[in-house]
Design a protein around this motif. Structure first.
Motif, PDB file in Angstrom:
ATOM      1  N   LEU A 195      45.736  43.443  26.158  1.00 21.78           N
ATOM      2  CA  LEU A 195      45.473  42.505  25.230  1.00 21.78           C
ATOM      3  C   LEU A 195      46.154  40.882  25.252  1.00 21.78           C
ATOM      4  O   LEU A 195      45.255  40.307  25.274  1.00 21.78           O
ATOM      5  CB  LEU A 195      45.584  43.698  23.701  1.00 21.78           C
ATOM      6  N   THR A 196      47.007  41.648  25.609  1.00 22.16           N
ATOM      7  CA  THR A 196      48.260  40.350  26.092  1.00 22.16           C
ATOM      8  C   THR A 196      48.057  39.540  26.771  1.00 22.16           C
ATOM      9  O   THR A 196      48.601  38.362  27.268  1.00 22.16           O
ATOM     10  CB  THR A 196      49.662  40.237  25.513  1.00 22.16           C
ATOM     11  N   CYS A 252      43.271  40.800  29.552  1.00 20.70           N
ATOM     12  CA  CYS A 252      42.232  41.297  28.215  1.00 20.70           C
ATOM     13  C   CYS A 252      41.757  39.752  28.562  1.00 20.70           C
ATOM     14  O   CYS A 252      42.705  38.558  27.747  1.00 20.70           O
ATOM     15  CB  CYS A 252      41.820  41.406  27.216  1.00 20.70           C
ATOM     16  N   TYR A 291      39.523  36.645  26.845  1.00 21.49           N
ATOM     17  CA  TYR A 291      39.697  36.268  25.584  1.00 21.49           C
ATOM     18  C   TYR A 291      39.018  36.490  24.284  1.00 21.49           C
ATOM     19  O   TYR A 291      38.852  37.343  23.109  1.00 21.49           O
ATOM     20  CB  TYR A 291      39.698  34.531  25.379  1.00 21.49           C
ATOM     21  N   ARG A 337      39.836  40.024  23.269  1.00 23.60           N
ATOM     22  CA  ARG A 337      41.034  40.492  22.057  1.00 23.60           C
ATOM     23  C   ARG A 337      41.039  40.960  20.925  1.00 23.60           C
ATOM     24  O   ARG A 337      41.321  41.940  20.350  1.00 23.60           O
ATOM     25  CB  ARG A 337      41.904  39.469  22.747  1.00 23.60           C
ATOM     26  N   ARG A 383      51.483  44.686  20.570  1.00 26.33           N
ATOM     27  CA  ARG A 383      50.548  43.542  21.226  1.00 26.33           C
ATOM     28  C   ARG A 383      51.377  42.597  20.044  1.00 26.33           C
ATOM     29  O   ARG A 383      51.495  41.378  20.846  1.00 26.33           O
ATOM     30  CB  ARG A 383      49.368  43.321  20.255  1.00 26.33           C
ATOM     31  N   ASP A 422      53.057  38.732  22.433  1.00 24.91           N
ATOM     32  CA  ASP A 422      52.128  37.647  21.892  1.00 24.91           C
ATOM     33  C   ASP A 422      53.501  36.456  21.650  1.00 24.91           C
ATOM     34  O   ASP A 422      53.257  34.933  21.045  1.00 24.91           O
ATOM     35  CB  ASP A 422      51.820  37.345  20.330  1.00 24.91           C
TER      36      ASP A 422
END
Length: 329
Positions: free
Chosen positions: A113-114, A117, A119, A122, A203, A207
């Motif tokens: 996801l970070t 993936c 955008y 996400r 996640r 970030d």
């Protein structure tokens, strides 16, 4: 003359207003401090009350069985002979199975996801993962009993028995008939339940990695895997460990979902396919049927043991985080 008097009175009025404002702010600050302190004290009082209640309720069982309660496999309400070892073993084993499955999958989801993936996907994928945490545990139990357990019985467990039947150690872990229910199934259910916690927290902490660190690594030719391994994970290891320990705490105390699929057998088996029990499942199944003070006290002592196990796990996790923070400093 009047103008002189007004000029002298103006500073006095401003000073008085300032004093009143400062006094009001000081009062609010003291009130805020006392309210927050009271909240912290209430938490400690509740925690102390829980401990005292558990110790008081389990005292008859402590006197009757002593430390042998921790190492006995007996569980016979008719003769009032009780032991906690099968429940402790089942609690620990199902939690280990759950973490072995959920930690790699959860970290993989967070990394995808970070780092990988697109955008636009996400937010939908992240929301779907977080929704898993909102499903009631009894729904997981029903789904595990009627969907997951038959699937494992028909496809997964026979394949495991055939694949590891001739390999030492693994032949014991995957021995016996494929019941469908058992500790392995309970571990799968727990893994699905703790997965949202691990993935979401990982996640969020991923970030927080400064983009300049990633760009510096990419600038010297690092691949995405190398950036994740040498930049992202080391920078966020404290948060990742915290998320893993939060998931472990959830796995240790889960009740209804495990009760549906573990088989509720008070015995220790070397096979992960065999039925077993956990502390929470034992209490949930038998507390309403407990007849006699000793039976009830034995169940309460199981709750005290679970409380102690959870406390030790969280204390060890906190100690690990402190050591990591000290090394980072």
């Amino acid at each position: 003359m009047s103008e002189v008097v007004l000029q002298q009175a103006a500073p006095l009025s401003v000073a008085a207003d300032r004093t009143r404002v400062l006094s009001r702010l000081a009062l609010v600050d003291r009130l805020f401090r006392q309210v927050t302190r009271a909240a912290a004290v209430i938490v400690l009082v509740i925690l102390g009350g829980v401990i005292v209640s558990l110790v008081y309720g389990s005292w008859p069982a402590m006197k009757a069985f002593g430390f042998g309660f921790l190492f006995s496999q007996s569980w016979n309400p008719v003769t009032e002979n009780f032991g906690a070892l099968p429940a402790i073993y089942g609690t620990v084993m199902t939690s280990i199975i759950a973490m072995l499955i959920a930690v790699p999958v959860g970290l993989g989801i967070a990394i995808f996801l970070t780092e990988l993936c697109p955008y636009v996907l996400r937010r939908p994928i992240g929301t779907a993962i977080e929704l898993l945490a909102g499903i009631p545990s009894i729904i997981y139990g029903i789904w595990g009993l009627f969907v997951l357990a038959p699937f494992l019985q028909s496809h997964v467990q026979p394949a495991l028995i055939a694949a590891f039947g001739d390999i030492p150690v693994f032949s014991t872990l995957f021995a016996g008939p494929p019941y469908g229910i058992g500790m392995l199934t309970a571990g799968f259910i727990l893994a699905i339940m703790v997965l949202p916690f691990i993935a979401s927290i990982s996640r969020d902490v991923f970030d927080t990695v400064p983009l300049v660190l990633k760009e510096a690594a990419w600038g010297i030719g690092a691949t995405t895997w190398e950036v994740t391994r040498y930049v992202v994970i080391p920078y966020t290891r404290v948060g990742v460990i915290g998320g893993v320990m939060l998931g472990l705490g959830r796995a240790l105390g889960e009740t209804m979902a495990v009760t549906f699929v573990i088989g509720n057998a008070h015995k220790i088996s070397g096979s992960l396919l065999a039925p077993g029990t956990t502390i929470s499942a034992t209490i949930a199944n038998e507390f309403t049927e407990a007849v006699g003070d000793l039976y009830t006290s034995a169940l309460i002592e199981l709750g005290l043991i679970l409380f102690f196990i959870t406390f030790v796990v969280l204390a060890v996790a906190r100690y690990m985080l402190m050591r990591i923070e000290q090394k980072s400093a």
